[in-house]
Write an enzyme that holds these catalytic residues in place. Structure first.
Site, PDB file in Angstrom:
ATOM      1  N   ARG A  51      33.376  11.116  24.336  1.00 58.84           N
ATOM      2  CA  ARG A  51      34.663  11.827  24.392  1.00 58.84           C
ATOM      3  C   ARG A  51      35.240  12.141  23.015  1.00 58.84           C
ATOM      4  NH1 ARG A  51      33.816   9.550  28.690  1.00 58.84           N
ATOM      5  NH2 ARG A  51      33.056   7.949  27.316  1.00 58.84           N
ATOM      6  N   THR A  52      35.311  11.138  22.161  1.00 60.19           N
ATOM      7  CA  THR A  52      36.059  11.345  20.916  1.00 60.19           C
ATOM      8  C   THR A  52      35.374  12.399  20.055  1.00 60.19           C
ATOM      9  OG1 THR A  52      36.676   9.028  21.075  1.00 60.19           O
ATOM     10  CG2 THR A  52      37.183  10.138  19.016  1.00 60.19           C
ATOM     11  N   LYS A  80      20.025   4.632   4.551  1.00 62.11           N
ATOM     12  CA  LYS A  80      19.373   4.332   3.261  1.00 62.11           C
ATOM     13  C   LYS A  80      20.275   3.469   2.382  1.00 62.11           C
ATOM     14  CE  LYS A  80      17.749   9.079   3.359  1.00 62.11           C
ATOM     15  NZ  LYS A  80      18.099  10.361   2.727  1.00 62.11           N
ATOM     16  N   ARG A 101      34.250   7.604  12.923  1.00 65.59           N
ATOM     17  CA  ARG A 101      34.165   6.378  13.732  1.00 65.59           C
ATOM     18  C   ARG A 101      33.192   5.440  13.038  1.00 65.59           C
ATOM     19  NH1 ARG A 101      33.428   5.902  20.128  1.00 65.59           N
ATOM     20  NH2 ARG A 101      35.630   6.469  19.902  1.00 65.59           N
ATOM     21  N   HIS A 129      42.398   2.871  17.333  1.00 60.89           N
ATOM     22  CA  HIS A 129      41.834   4.130  17.824  1.00 60.89           C
ATOM     23  C   HIS A 129      43.014   5.079  18.053  1.00 60.89           C
ATOM     24  CE1 HIS A 129      39.333   7.017  19.653  1.00 60.89           C
ATOM     25  NE2 HIS A 129      38.689   6.291  20.547  1.00 60.89           N
TER      26      HIS A 129
HETATM   27  N1   CP Z   1      37.575   6.796  24.720  1.00 59.70           N
HETATM   28  C1   CP Z   1      36.584   6.872  23.819  1.00 59.70           C
HETATM   29  O1   CP Z   1      36.758   6.542  22.640  1.00 59.70           O
HETATM   30  O2   CP Z   1      35.399   7.298  24.339  1.00 59.70           O
HETATM   31  P1   CP Z   1      34.070   7.505  23.482  1.00 59.70           P
HETATM   32  O3   CP Z   1      33.624   6.134  23.018  1.00 59.70           O
HETATM   33  O4   CP Z   1      33.089   8.149  24.435  1.00 59.70           O
HETATM   34  O5   CP Z   1      34.406   8.369  22.312  1.00 59.70           O
END
Ligand code: CP
Length: 304
Positions: A51-52, A80, A101, A129
């Site tokens: 999603r993100t 590396k 991320r 998040h």
């Molecule tokens: N909600 C969320 O962060 O989903 P993903 O891990 O799929 O990005």
């Protein structure tokens, strides 16, 4: 230059502005379809995501911009041994904004220190998040018309669930928000959140392991997955993973106008029989993530 590392990087006024802009984009997406022409978003994902990453990419494409990036540490020069600091110095000359991320808490903070472009934390370890929080807030605001005077149940892995930590940090800033924190003993919220946020701000909350008992009180039920990837041993994960499973029988205890949210991915904690209940809004929530990320990109690029 602005970054978004924690939900607290945004004032309540800025937060409300981004949510309102997201709602405006939702109503009239065509109006915003060229606003990022000539701009590029880099998605630097050292940890898996559906999603993100894809909603960030959809958001930038919807705004008329372009995207580049990598979807795993293995397919980047991190494999590396390249540091986050060196990576972001280079990416700063390839893109106008980036979403990162990383499995390590604080990695996006380090990136922001070395970056010449806005850095958005797209999830750092068990920490924060913030763009999931924007997604959660725009969903609640769109469905309930407000972010104050709400009783929010949070259920599942409250220890490692970064979406829970970010959402609590954001929602305590609205008046009369109460929390019912439902988890096994081992997966309660971290001490710092209890002491430095909930107790310090004199927030009304309870911690319990009884979901059914408190269901009738809730306006929102925020279900979360037990975070297998953050456990130190598999035995503990297996023992705790099915502690709470929301099914049709439990939904009978809920108000007719309660909403069930989940940041997704779901594993087993919401039975698929709940999906057709009109109160189950987690797929709608994922869709709203695109609009609010469009608003955030515009805000950080000062195009709003
Ligand atoms: N909600 C969320 O962060 O989903 P993903 O891990 O799929 O990005």
């Amino acid at each position: 230059m602005k970054h978004l590392i924690s939900p607290l990087d945004l004032s309540v006024e800025e937060l409300d502005h981004i949510l309102s802009l997201g709602q405006e984009i939702m109503k009239n997406p065509e109006k915003y379809s060229h606003i990022c022409e000539g701009k590029k978003l880099a998605t630097l994902f050292y940890e898996p995501s559906t999603r993100t990453r894809l909603s960030f990419e959809a958001a930038m494409l919807n705004l008329g911009g372009k995207v580049l990036g990598f979807s795993s540490a293995d397919s980047s020069s991190a494999a590396k041994g390249e540091s986050v600091a060196d990576t972001i110095r280079v990416i700063s000359s390839y893109a106008d904004i980036c979403a990162m991320r990383h499995p390590k808490e604080g990695a996006p903070t380090v990136a922001a220190m070395y970056s010449e472009i806005p850095v958005i934390n797209a999830g750092d370890g068990g920490h924060n998040h913030p763009t999931q929080t924007l997604t959660d807030l725009i969903t609640i605001k769109s469905l309930m018309g407000r972010l104050d005077n709400i009783t929010v149940g949070m259920c599942g892995d409250l220890k490692f669930g970064r979406t829970v930590h970010s959402l609590i940090n954001a929602m305590v800033r609205y008046p009369r928000v109460r929390f019912v924190l439902v988890s096994p003993n081992e997966l309660k919220i971290p001490d710092y959140l209890r002491k430095e946020v909930l107790d310090a701000e004199r927030i009304d909350y309870i911690e319990t392991n009884q979901l059914e008992k408190y269901m009738p009180d809730l306006d929102i039920l925020y279900m979360t997955r037990v975070q297998r990837e953050r456990f130190f041993n598999e035995e503990d994960y297996i023992r705790l993973k099915d502690s709470f499973i929301l099914d049709a029988s439990k939904m009978q205890y809920a108000k007719k106008n309660m909403y069930v949210l989940h940041p997704l991915p779901r594993v087993n904690e919401i039975s698929t029989e709940v999906d057709n209940d009109p109160r189950a809004v987690y797929f709608k929530q994922a869709k709203m993530g695109v609009y609010v990320r469009m608003a955030l990109i515009m805000n950080l690029l000062e195009l709003d």
